[in-house]
Design a protein around this motif. Structure first.
Motif, short mmCIF file in Angstrom:
data_model
loop_
_atom_site.label_atom_id
_atom_site.label_comp_id
_atom_site.label_asym_id
_atom_site.label_seq_id
_atom_site.Cartn_x
_atom_site.Cartn_y
_atom_site.Cartn_z
N ARG A 83 -2.19 1.50 5.74
CA ARG A 83 -2.81 1.29 4.38
C ARG A 83 -1.97 0.79 3.25
O ARG A 83 -0.61 1.53 3.09
CB ARG A 83 -3.41 2.82 3.78
CG ARG A 83 -4.39 3.38 4.64
CD ARG A 83 -4.69 4.91 4.19
NE ARG A 83 -5.89 5.23 5.04
CZ ARG A 83 -6.09 6.63 4.94
NH1 ARG A 83 -5.63 7.65 4.11
NH2 ARG A 83 -7.12 7.12 5.95
N LEU A 111 -1.76 -0.97 -0.74
CA LEU A 111 -2.32 -0.87 -2.03
C LEU A 111 -1.45 -1.98 -2.80
O LEU A 111 -0.34 -1.97 -3.00
CB LEU A 111 -2.27 0.38 -2.77
CG LEU A 111 -2.85 0.16 -4.18
CD1 LEU A 111 -4.04 0.24 -4.47
CD2 LEU A 111 -2.51 1.63 -5.01
N GLU A 164 -5.70 -1.54 6.50
CA GLU A 164 -6.72 -0.84 5.39
C GLU A 164 -6.19 -1.42 4.00
O GLU A 164 -5.28 -0.94 3.60
CB GLU A 164 -6.79 0.16 5.34
CG GLU A 164 -7.87 0.83 6.69
CD GLU A 164 -8.20 2.36 6.66
OE1 GLU A 164 -7.62 2.97 5.66
OE2 GLU A 164 -8.57 2.87 7.69
N THR A 187 -6.43 -2.39 0.07
CA THR A 187 -7.28 -1.99 -1.26
C THR A 187 -6.45 -2.82 -2.47
O THR A 187 -5.17 -2.55 -2.46
CB THR A 187 -7.05 -0.60 -1.56
OG1 THR A 187 -7.77 0.14 -0.72
CG2 THR A 187 -7.95 -0.26 -2.99
N ALA A 239 -10.92 -3.81 0.10
CA ALA A 239 -11.57 -2.83 -1.04
C ALA A 239 -11.01 -3.28 -2.42
O ALA A 239 -9.94 -3.87 -2.44
CB ALA A 239 -11.03 -1.33 -0.60
N HIS A 240 -11.88 -3.14 -3.28
CA HIS A 240 -11.42 -3.48 -4.50
C HIS A 240 -11.90 -2.53 -5.65
O HIS A 240 -12.75 -1.81 -5.42
CB HIS A 240 -12.15 -4.78 -5.21
CG HIS A 240 -11.58 -5.09 -6.44
ND1 HIS A 240 -12.46 -5.33 -7.53
CD2 HIS A 240 -10.54 -5.52 -7.07
CE1 HIS A 240 -11.71 -5.53 -8.94
NE2 HIS A 240 -10.45 -5.90 -8.36
N LEU A 241 -10.84 -2.15 -6.60
CA LEU A 241 -11.03 -1.06 -7.37
C LEU A 241 -10.56 -1.83 -8.93
O LEU A 241 -9.78 -2.45 -9.09
CB LEU A 241 -10.21 0.27 -7.21
CG LEU A 241 -10.46 0.83 -5.92
CD1 LEU A 241 -9.49 2.02 -5.82
CD2 LEU A 241 -11.90 1.55 -6.05
#
Length: 129
Positions: free
Chosen positions: A11, A13, A39, A41, A87-89
């Motif tokens: 993962r 980020l 994964e 983000t 994924a996007h935040l």
């Protein structure tokens, strides 16, 4: 170092200040990690509301923070899809803020060149709480 086999994907980020930063500074790494099964983000702090509009087509958006933000939202969606769909935040938005706190939208500070030749926040940057 552990000899245990990996049973879940890595993962990762990435945190960036504005749209485009994910592509310009780490796009190749994002795409490679996704290709390898990680994964990924991407967290973007602002929508670049006070950013420069460097093309003739985008020039009419300059100074209109809402239109610039809306344009950057569509731009980042397309860019992330091209990179493989991490994924996007948005910082302060759903998934990037504790659920017991209201969502918060962070605004681009704008920039100017400081006396040392480095970018600094604009004198008229919005105040923070």
């Amino acid at each position: 170092m552990s000899k245990a086999s990996v049973t879940r994907p890595e993962r990762v980020l990435f945190v960036h200040a504005h749209p485009d930063d994910e592509t310009l500074s780490s796009g190749g790494t994002i795409a490679t990690l996704l290709e390898l099964g990680a994964e990924v983000t991407v967290l973007t702090a602002t929508r670049g509301e006070r950013g420069e509009m460097l093309t003739e087509r985008l020039a009419p958006l300059a100074g209109d923070a809402q239109r610039v933000a809306a344009h950057h939202e569509t731009e980042i969606d397309a860019a992330l899809a091209a990179l493989g769909g991490p994924a996007h935040l948005w910082l302060g938005g759903r998934g990037a803020r504790p659920t017991d706190l209201p969502e918060r939208r962070y605004v681009d500070s704008g920039m100017q060149w400081g006396p040392d030749g480095r970018a600094t926040a604009a004198d008229d940057a919005p105040s923070t709480r």
